[in-house]
Design a protein around this motif. Sequence first.
Motif: not given
Length: 230
Positions: A107, A126, A128, A130, A135, A153, A160
């Motif tokens: 993402v 996952q 991420i 940003a 998010v 992340v 987030v």
Amino acid sequence: MAQDDVPQENRPQDVVPAQGGDDPALRRRVSDLEREEVADILRDAAGEGRLSYTELEDRLETLYASKTYGELVELTADLPNGPRVQSVPSTTDPQYGGALVETGPVVNVFMSESKRMGNWLVPQRQEINAVLGDVTLDYTEAQIPYDDIHIEVKSILAEVKIRVPQNAIVLLDSNPILGSVSEQEAGLKAVPDPNAQPTAPKRFHIRGTAILGEIKIKRGPRLSKRLGLT
């Protein structure tokens, strides 16, 4: 025999077409954002020498014409960091349609917003990234086939939000740099469902780096759910 006389199915192909099969995860329609995430994977692979320039062009052309997640899997099957699907016998996990996603598309958010909520199939891993955006990942209504979920992340001047089930075990490894990483408790518990079956808690391994940004881990359903309004 001329090239035009050769049946289409017998012509050589640079990229093997995706085989969606009967797996719901492979038949899921993909978004423009997911196509761009896979395009980044292909460009990185070309930069590392894994793909030639011609192969990159061919795969990008196929990518932007793709419609399903299965096609994205095929395009990156021979590359690291691409989306993966692990086939699981339906007799073992019938509720997940026989297909579990091991690594979801990265993402990437830049001056925009991305949300994943409701009933969705959770990948085991996952990532991420940003920047100047927002998010939201809500796991409270999602299908979570794995006992351990790993989330990486990076939040730079961004926010987030990760919402995990009420009984989840959160293992947080945080690195705030002029930013904040926090784990919050839900003020109200969800209205109990008398038909719901008790489930073992899932373990969320969250590694967060916040540079002038925020990473918030919240527990339990969002307010409207906790109040029984939806």
